[in-house]
Structure formats: structure tokens, C-alpha cells
Design an enzyme around this catalytic site. Structure first.
Site, PDB file in Angstrom:
ATOM      1  N   HIS A 114       1.380   8.461  -2.209  1.00 54.15           N
ATOM      2  CA  HIS A 114      -0.086   8.377  -2.348  1.00 54.15           C
ATOM      3  C   HIS A 114      -0.774   9.345  -1.378  1.00 54.15           C
ATOM      4  O   HIS A 114      -1.781   9.010  -0.736  1.00 54.15           O
ATOM      5  CB  HIS A 114      -0.560   6.940  -2.100  1.00 54.15           C
ATOM      6  CG  HIS A 114       0.177   5.912  -2.895  1.00 54.15           C
ATOM      7  ND1 HIS A 114       0.309   5.986  -4.264  1.00 54.15           N
ATOM      8  CD2 HIS A 114       0.851   4.788  -2.500  1.00 54.15           C
ATOM      9  CE1 HIS A 114       1.017   4.956  -4.693  1.00 54.15           C
ATOM     10  NE2 HIS A 114       1.359   4.228  -3.643  1.00 54.15           N
ATOM     11  N   SER A 154       6.060   4.519  -5.249  1.00 54.79           N
ATOM     12  CA  SER A 154       5.548   3.939  -4.016  1.00 54.79           C
ATOM     13  C   SER A 154       6.687   3.294  -3.228  1.00 54.79           C
ATOM     14  O   SER A 154       7.570   3.999  -2.753  1.00 54.79           O
ATOM     15  CB  SER A 154       4.414   2.954  -4.343  1.00 54.79           C
ATOM     16  OG  SER A 154       3.662   2.653  -3.190  1.00 54.79           O
TER      17      SER A 154
END
Length: 241
Positions: free
Chosen positions: A169, A133
Site C-alpha cells: 500500500h 497485503s
């Protein structure tokens, strides 16, 4: 032992729930360790700047490392760095793994302490850099982030070790794909590499050499803009680890 070429493993994964512990190292972290060429007991430097160097999470990472047979150190910048010689500290590890959270805050704090230059030096020296991330976006020119609030915005002040945009994501948050497409269409982001949750991208130098996954069905993508300004999305062959 340094990797043969500067190596980055940028992901939307890496951790998994433990059976008897809170966390375990997932296949993506193990793959980063394998790529480092570590001999004997590997060493991993965990950097949790993006979530404020939470000591509880650090403890979970240490426990996961012990279970995996990996020596784990933590590079905490709150309230101060662990040493005056960050170059030696970082270079003494086989892998640097950066956790998720706020990439905007991460980049600002790293630059205050000169860690951006330290990590670039370690990358050139053969320490494998990786993360999830925020710990993925940081290595690129920039990417989409919720660092500023629920509405995604684009950061363009990443370390730039990889000359692309980054989308994380990609499959699990509905606003991620359209935000990447919009940023690429406008030119705010260049050619952009994206990962579903559980997928990762392996770079040698600045070349993307492989897409891998620790989750069935998770894949990676390249998002580009053609001469007419139209956005193109290409699915990459993604190998299951």
C-alpha cells in the site's frame, strides 16, 4: 502441473469489485494462475487466516472463482484445519492465494499448525504462492504493518522465503513510505521491495524477475541503504497486465 521454478506473486492487489458479484479475480490473481502452468481447470487455495477465516468473505471468493472458471478451496484454521494432511491439501492446488488482514496474527497461527513449513514445501514443489497485503508481507523477512494498532510497526519474523523486506500500500497510505524508509535506514529491514495498490512483484526462486500492475499508474519500488546510511528509492519498470 507445478510451475517450472518456485514462484511467488506478492501484491497490493488481486481483487476487484464484481459487476454482479461482490468480488472478481483481478489481473494479478489471473497472472499467478497463468504462471502456475495449470492445465485444464485451475485450482486455487484461498487462505484467509489474516482476517480470521471469515466465512462470508470465503463465500465471495468462491463465487469469484466460479465466475473465473477456477476451482476454489479454503484453508481455514479457525476453528480447526480442514484435514490432518495439510501437505497433500496444499500441494493439490496450482495456486495458494493469501488474503489481507493481520500479518502478525497470520504468522503466529500458521506456526501453531506448522503451515509455515507446509507452504515452504509447496513453494519448492512448484505451487505458486501469492497474496495481497498481509498475504504479501508473509513471504518475506518482514515488513511494515498495522497489525498492532494504527501506528505502523515492523515485523521481522516472516517466512523468509524471499530475503528482502516488503512494503505494501505504498501509495495509498501516507505513513507507509516513511515507515519503510525509517526501517531500512536503521537496518531493521534489509533491502525492501514495495508495491503501490494494484501492483505486484513476481519472483522465480528468490530472484525478482518482473514488476506488474493491474491498475494504471501503480508501480513497484526497491528501497535500499547505501554505504553512508542514506536511503535510496528506485522505481521499477512495471508492466501493465
Amino acid at each position: 502441473m507445478p510451475a517450472e521454478l518456485p514462484t511467488i506473486v506478492a501484491t497490493s492487489g488481486g481483487w476487484r469489485p464484481g459487476r454482479r458479484t461482490n468480488l472478481e479475480f483481478g489481473a494479478l490473481i489471473h497472472h499467478a494462475i497463468d504462471l502456475s502452468g495449470a492445465e485444464g481447470r485451475p485450482s486455487l487455495c484461498h487462505v484467509g487466516t489474516a482476517n480470521g477465516d471469515q466465512r462470508t468473505f470465503n463465500a465471495h471468493v468462491s463465487e469469484a472463482g466460479k465466475l473465473a472458471g477456477v476451482d476454489v478451496s479454503h484453508l481455514n484454521l479457525f476453528t480447526m484445519p480442514p484435514t490432518n494432511d495439510l501437505v497433500d491439501f496444499v500441494r493439490s492446488h496450482d495456486v495458494v492465494w493469501v488474503g489481507g488482514g493481520s500479518v502478525a496474527n497470520l504468522l503466529a497461527v500458521w506456526r501453531v499448525h506448522g503451515l509455515d513449513e507446509v507452504l515452504a514445501d509447496a513453494w519448492r514443489a512448484g505451487v505458486v504462492l501469492g497474496g495481497v497485503s498481509a498475504g504479501s508481507i508473509c513471504w518475506y523477512v518482514g515488513g511494515t504493518t498495522d497489525s498492532f494498532g494504527p501506528e505502523l510497526r515492523v515485523v521481522t519474523n516472516g517466512l523468509g522465503l524471499l530475503p528482502y523486506g516488503n512494503g505494501v500500500h505504498y501509495d495509498s497510505e501516507a505513513t507507509r513510505r516513511p515507515a519503510v524508509h525509517k526501517a531500512v535506514a536503521s537496518g531493521e529491514l534489509p533491502l525492501t521491495h514495495c508495491t503501490d495498490d494494484g501492483a505486484g512483484l513476481v519472483y522465480r526462486g528468490t530472484e525478482l524477475v518482473e514488476a506488474v500492475t493491474e491498475q494504471p499508474g501503480a508501480i513497484a519500488y526497491v528501497v535500499s541503504r547505501d554505504a553512508s546510511g542514506a536511503v535510496l528509492e528506485e522505481k521499477l519498470d512495471t508492466r501493465r497486465l
